[in-house]
Enzyme design. Structure first.
Site, PDB file in Angstrom:
ATOM      1  N   GLU A 112      66.856  96.636  24.227  1.00 11.51           N
ATOM      2  CA  GLU A 112      65.060  96.916  23.893  1.00 11.51           C
ATOM      3  C   GLU A 112      64.265  96.068  24.973  1.00 11.51           C
ATOM      4  OE1 GLU A 112      65.023  99.512  22.230  1.00 11.51           O
ATOM      5  OE2 GLU A 112      67.134  99.346  21.682  1.00 11.51           O
ATOM      6  N   CYS A 137      55.225  96.059  23.110  1.00 16.43           N
ATOM      7  CA  CYS A 137      56.608  96.244  23.948  1.00 16.43           C
ATOM      8  C   CYS A 137      56.072  97.712  24.309  1.00 16.43           C
ATOM      9  CB  CYS A 137      58.157  96.011  23.628  1.00 16.43           C
ATOM     10  SG  CYS A 137      58.758  97.647  22.277  1.00 16.43           S
TER      11      CYS A 137
END
Length: 473
Positions: free
Chosen positions: A219, A253
């Site tokens: 991720e 993110c």
């Protein structure tokens, strides 16, 4: 390597061996035990919510308690509850059809735990990104080792303490330490390794895992674009862009990394974004609702990026600060940059801070080309009143996930898989996808005691010709 790091690594290896042995001794954890594992985790997170908020704030120098509640505590609880409610159906075997030539056999898929899995959690959401992957790993019946970030040591110690009170170490263990410990952690022969963090480190994690043929979920991040179509009101877009960008001071993110707006509207949009950020977080240097930058190194990096762009001719707009006394010196104010040079770090690196470049586009085709000329982002946001326009733009671009007319909220839909593509990572989790990430889907064909396949043994003759015709349709 220091003696302390060496001792931590030896201790980590003994924990890993213990978890491996425990999994071999009891591979399939019953539904009732998995459900109880999730219930214990939920209860602990509720009980320790204030302690977690205090720990992460201390690690940051200042972290908004409200943001910790929304993005970490609330998110983790929602994930655990959803998983617990769906667990029995997710665990069930999946029957699949059998062709006539294999009847009367039966075929099905067993969802079994992969074994001992490792979770490497980052510093930006140190609670959520440790516990949200832990939830599906426990639901799948795995043994779990977690390596928190050394940038948030107080959170790491609290995770070690709280999870240690819930589970035996051969079931769930938290491994603390610096980069050397982290590297050794990724070198272990896990049955699955789950990493959240930068693309640069993600490549190193993948290389380490490859030595053991360990499957990996990465991720990562990247420069997530926000695109405003000509039909969307600039002032309306600015409200949610400001919230999405400066939440957690941009250390997310999937935060908007840059904005592409119709040419001629750049200045208006920039002023509207700063105006809204100023309403949300007035006096950011001393505002308790505005989060600081996690470390001096990261603060300097963001400062240097903005100064490089300014020296290159960019215009910098910022929310005004107050006296600066009594505040967090790592509080970088919400910032918008106009005309950032194309080769500047603001335009070539993931920013991961409260700085937002705004650029103009000559239409959505031009915006799509700009995005497609760069690495595939973890998220993409498009603002338009037209469903057809939104669908058309998605057809022309690629990203891990998408938000239409709002940033970041796709993460909160439990049944939407969350993950990247290309440089923003691979693999996914959240909801059932997370459960499947930590499961081995084992294929089973079950034939009765007597099965017609016995008649197919050599020498082949008329029966073989009959089966051949059946196969040919």
């Amino acid at each position: 390597m220091s003696d302390a790091a060496a001792r931590q690594i030896e201790r980590m290896k003994s924990v890993f061996d213990a978890q491996k042995s425990a999994f071999k001794a009891s591979k399939i954890r019953p539904y009732a035990e998995r459900k109880a594992d999730l219930e214990k985790l939920e209860a602990m997170v509720k009980e320790k919510a204030d302690a977690f908020a205090a720990a992460v704030s201390a690690d940051y120098g200042r972290r908004s308690a409200a943001e910790t509640q929304i993005a970490e505590i609330g998110f983790t609880l929602a994930t655990a509850k959803h998983t617990r409610q769906k667990l029995k159906s997710w665990m069930a075997d999946r029957s699949v059809p059998v062709p006539m030539t294999l009847a009367p056999g039966k075929a099905y898929i067993r969802r079994e735990p992969k074994g001992v899995v490792g979770i490497v959690a980052p510093w930006n959401y140190p609670i959520q990104l440790a516990l949200a992957p832990l939830v599906p790993a426990l639901a799948a019946g795995c043994r779990v080792m977690i390596k928190p970030s050394e940038y948030t040591p107080r959170v790491a110690d609290l995770l070690k303490e709280t999870l240690g009170s819930l589970y035996s170490e051969d079931h769930v263990a938290v491994i603390t330490g610096g980069p050397e410990v982290g590297q050794a952690f990724c070198d272990l022969a896990f049955d699955h390794l789950f990493y959240t963090g930068s693309t640069h480190v993600g490549r190193l994690v993948a290389q380490a895992a490859a030595k053991n043929l360990t499957p990996v979920t990465l991720e990562l991040g990247g420069k997530s674009p926000t695109v405003i179509a000509p039909d969307f009101d600039i002032e309306e877009a600015a409200k949610t862009i400001a919230w999405g960008k400066y939440f957690n001071a941009g250390q997310t993110c999937v935060a908007p990394d840059y904005v592409l707006t119709p040419k001629g509207s750049e200045q208006s949009l920039a002023e509207a974004i700063i105006g809204n950020a100023g309403k949300f977080w007035p006096g950011p240097d001393s505002n308790e609702d505005y989060t600081g930058i996690v470390s001096e190194r990261h603060y300097k990096r963001i400062t240097d990026m903005v100064e490089e762009a300014r020296k290159g001719g960019a215009t910098v707009l910022q929310v005004p600060t107050e006296s600066g006394t009594g505040g967090n010196h790592h509080a970088f104010p919400p910032t918008v940059v106009l005309n950032a040079p194309a080769d500047s770090k603001l335009m070539t690196e993931e920013i991961f801070g409260p700085v937002l470049p705004v650029l103009g586009h000559d239409g959505l085709d031009d915006a799509a080309r700009f995005i497609n000329d760069r690495d595939r982002p973890l998220a993409l946001y498009v603002y338009t009143k037209s469903k057809a326009t939104a669908q058309g733009f998605l057809d022309k671009t690629m990203s891990g996930g998408v938000g239409v007319n709002v940033p970041m909220l796709h993460l909160s839909v439990e049944d939407l898989p969350f993950g990247g593509t290309g440089a923003s990572g691979y693999g996914a989790y959240h909801g059932e996808e997370g459960f499947r990430t930590f499961c081995h889907e084992r294929s089973v064909f079950h034939a009765p005691v007597w099965h017609p396949i016995r008649l197919m043994a050599p020498p082949y003759g008329k029966l073989f010709e009959f089966f051949k015709k059946l196969q040919a349709g």
